[in-house]
Scaffold this active site. Sequence first.
Site, mmCIF file in Angstrom:
data_model
loop_
_atom_site.group_PDB
_atom_site.id
_atom_site.type_symbol
_atom_site.label_atom_id
_atom_site.label_comp_id
_atom_site.label_asym_id
_atom_site.label_seq_id
_atom_site.Cartn_x
_atom_site.Cartn_y
_atom_site.Cartn_z
ATOM 1 N N LYS A 11 30.849 83.352 -0.192
ATOM 2 C CA LYS A 11 30.296 83.040 -1.528
ATOM 3 C C LYS A 11 30.222 81.520 -1.679
ATOM 4 O O LYS A 11 30.009 80.826 -0.681
ATOM 5 C CB LYS A 11 31.126 83.718 -2.619
ATOM 6 C CG LYS A 11 31.295 85.215 -2.324
ATOM 7 C CD LYS A 11 31.817 86.008 -3.477
ATOM 8 C CE LYS A 11 31.952 87.476 -3.060
ATOM 9 N NZ LYS A 11 32.306 88.346 -4.175
ATOM 10 N N GLU A 98 26.137 90.036 -7.200
ATOM 11 C CA GLU A 98 26.167 88.791 -7.977
ATOM 12 C C GLU A 98 24.765 88.211 -8.115
ATOM 13 O O GLU A 98 24.424 87.621 -9.139
ATOM 14 C CB GLU A 98 27.139 87.795 -7.318
ATOM 15 C CG GLU A 98 28.584 88.215 -7.553
ATOM 16 C CD GLU A 98 29.559 87.820 -6.469
ATOM 17 O OE1 GLU A 98 29.244 86.968 -5.622
ATOM 18 O OE2 GLU A 98 30.672 88.397 -6.457
ATOM 19 N N SER A 211 37.140 94.160 -2.670
ATOM 20 C CA SER A 211 38.610 94.018 -2.608
ATOM 21 C C SER A 211 39.210 94.622 -1.347
ATOM 22 O O SER A 211 40.293 95.208 -1.385
ATOM 23 C CB SER A 211 39.268 94.610 -3.862
ATOM 24 O OG SER A 211 38.855 93.900 -5.016
HETATM 25 P P1 PGA Z 1 35.749 90.773 -2.549
HETATM 26 O O1 PGA Z 1 34.159 90.530 -2.450
HETATM 27 O O2 PGA Z 1 36.217 91.160 -1.165
HETATM 28 O O3 PGA Z 1 36.298 89.448 -3.004
HETATM 29 O O4 PGA Z 1 35.965 91.848 -3.543
HETATM 30 C C1 PGA Z 1 33.345 91.336 -1.645
HETATM 31 C C2 PGA Z 1 31.912 90.902 -1.799
HETATM 32 O O5 PGA Z 1 31.507 90.591 -2.939
HETATM 33 O O6 PGA Z 1 31.123 90.876 -0.832
#
Ligand code: PGA
Length: 249
Positions: A11, A98, A211
């Site tokens: 990200k 997102e 997660s």
């Molecule tokens: P996360 O994000 O492992 O922090 O939940 C996964 C993703 O959005 O690809």
Amino acid sequence: MRSKLVVGNWKMNGSRPANTELLAALLAARPLTGPGGDVAVCVPFVYLGETAAQLAASDIRWGAQDVSQHAEGAYTGEVSAAMLQECGCRYAIVGHSERRAYHGESDELVAAKAQAALGRGITPIVCVGETLEQRDAGQTEAVVKRQLSAVIHTLAHCAAEMVVAYEPVWAIGTGRTATPEQAQAVHAVLRAQLQAATGHAARMRIVYGGSVKADNAKALFAMPDIDGGLIGGASLKAADFIAICRAAG
Ligand code: PGA
């Protein structure tokens, strides 16, 4: 028949020194997965060149977190698939929730981006997933099928070349993971849809994201239709990401 794929989605995180340190730790820990397994990191565009240089001689792949649907031209701020190809990208994430939520990306736009990536030999990692409201309303299947069908329709005979990531929106960055059974149920639906469309679903990878941590990865990856993970937060810490990769091994 299918080997695992673990992809870090950094990200909008990182810095030159932090990236160098993280990648050096991954390189030192190889092999990260068992035979046939693949590991990749999807980094912010500006770090692709340095990431490529650091990983070039290794079996760790790299990719982008988005790609423009356009080939070139007056699209300020966009990055084309040809540019990603030049940077040696193996993967491009498209349709992350997102981007759907904060940038208004539609199913059709996501499909066009997947097509642009494939046109340059870059494997699109197409994200689908429902919100908590949609899950509570019993709409999970309908939502993910709608999201995937737009991409299948656009990619047509190339659809078997994509990777699909099931990422329930309520599980992303919340610490609330889908149970292995919940994830498996949706993966099975997606695989059936891919099979009906391509006839090649048995060799296609469907990874889970939301997660994933070192302590839940093994149970998720043990499910028959979960072929690895798309890892956000836990991909930023070398020890955690390495443990997740090993869980796929
Ligand atoms: P996360 O994000 O492992 O922090 O939940 C996964 C993703 O959005 O690809």
